[in-house]
Design an enzyme around this catalytic site. Structure first.
Site, PDB file in Angstrom:
ATOM      1  N   GLU A 124       0.817  -1.221   0.000  1.00 58.15           N
ATOM      2  CA  GLU A 124       0.000   0.000   0.000  1.00 58.15           C
ATOM      3  C   GLU A 124       0.843   1.261   0.000  1.00 58.15           C
ATOM      4  O   GLU A 124       0.353   2.354  -0.273  1.00 58.15           O
ATOM      5  CB  GLU A 124      -0.927   0.013   1.228  1.00 58.15           C
ATOM      6  N   ARG A 162      19.190   6.960 -22.846  1.00 57.44           N
ATOM      7  CA  ARG A 162      19.310   7.298 -24.271  1.00 57.44           C
ATOM      8  C   ARG A 162      19.797   8.730 -24.471  1.00 57.44           C
ATOM      9  O   ARG A 162      20.176   9.105 -25.574  1.00 57.44           O
ATOM     10  CB  ARG A 162      18.056   6.990 -25.069  1.00 57.44           C
ATOM     11  N   ASP A 177      14.335  12.875 -31.280  1.00 60.44           N
ATOM     12  CA  ASP A 177      13.173  12.259 -30.633  1.00 60.44           C
ATOM     13  C   ASP A 177      11.999  13.234 -30.529  1.00 60.44           C
ATOM     14  O   ASP A 177      12.187  14.443 -30.554  1.00 60.44           O
ATOM     15  CB  ASP A 177      13.514  11.839 -29.188  1.00 60.44           C
TER      16      ASP A 177
END
Ligand code: ADE
Length: 255
Positions: A124, A162, A177
């Site tokens: 939790e 990356r 990108d």
């Protein structure tokens, strides 16, 4: 000398990280020594005979809560390792749905740090006192709840690796990108020229690099306007971009 980015992960399921340490761009980045990944299982720091690390929540309620001490001990071991590796101030990040939402700017900021300790919660939640004591920031990967922080930590690691120079190889670059210049990426095509009756856009076959650049920019602008208009609201368009976007919106108008 290139100094490897130091990444330590605190997780009850360290084997899950094989997914990024053994495959693809991230696997190669570790193999090339651009980054070092070290996993720590808080169970190893539990002092009770069953090696348990969770207990029932004070105040009642469902589920179990991760206890502070084994996590603190694991974080401190990770920080000590990073200090030995030359990181002055490892940043401790707790992956949690209530954290600051990850986006490209946040990835770039994390990628610029020398050392990260990523804390993955399960059950939790985690005793709040551990968060108050040891965590510098909380990061969420989106407005939904995962069963634990591991997948989120892997997303963070993959996205930042990356960005490291040399991670993508010579021919590729992360500055192409989506999101880098505040726009979505343009569509990509490869052989064959016709597939199930669908043609590659003719502009891509002509070899006119300036026309191709304009077409790709226009596609990026049109897709961003259609799919992520919020990105355009936060970004000033250049004269060229305004003209290209207006053209594409006009072309969409019914006669
Ligand atoms: N742990 C559980 N859900 C999460 C989320 N959305 N982002 C980061 N960590 C999480």
């Amino acid at each position: 000398m290139v100094v490897a980015k130091q990444i330590d992960v605190i997780s009850l399921f360290p084997d899950m990280f094989d997914a990024i340490s053994r495959h693809g761009v991230s696997g190669r980045a570790f193999e090339r020594g651009l980054a070092h990944l070290q996993l720590w299982n808080p169970r190893e720091f539990s002092t009770n005979p069953y090696r348990s690390v969770d207990d029932r929540p004070y105040g009642g309620g469902p589920g179990m809560v991760m206890q502070a001490e084994p996590l603190a001990a694991a974080i401190e071991a990770a920080q000590a390792r990073q200090h030995d590796a030359g990181v002055g101030d490892p940043r401790v990040i707790f992956l949690a749905p209530h954290g600051r939402r990850l986006d490209h700017d946040a990835v770039m900021r994390l990628a610029s740090l020398d050392g990260l300790v990523l804390l993955c919660g399960r059950y939790e939640g985690v005793d709040q006192r551990l968060i108050d004591e040891s965590v510098h920031e909380c990061v969420s990967i989106g407005d939904y709840v995962l069963s634990g922080g591991e997948l989120a930590a892997m997303v963070v690691i993959d996205a930042l690796l990356r960005q490291l120079p040399g991670a993508l190889g010579d021919a590729q670059s992360a500055d192409q990108d989506s999101f880098v210049d505040g726009l979505l990426d343009y569509p990509h095509y490869t052989r064959p020229e016709v597939w199930r009756g669908r043609q590659v856009p003719s502009v891509l076959l002509g070899g006119d690099h300036e026309r191709i650049r304009r077409w790709r920019l226009q596609q990026s602008l049109a897709d961003t306007a259609a799919l992520r208009p919020d990105l355009l609201r936060n970004r000033d368009l250049s004269k060229e971009e305004s003209v290209l976007l207006a053209q594409s919106l006009q072309a969409e108008q019914p006669e």
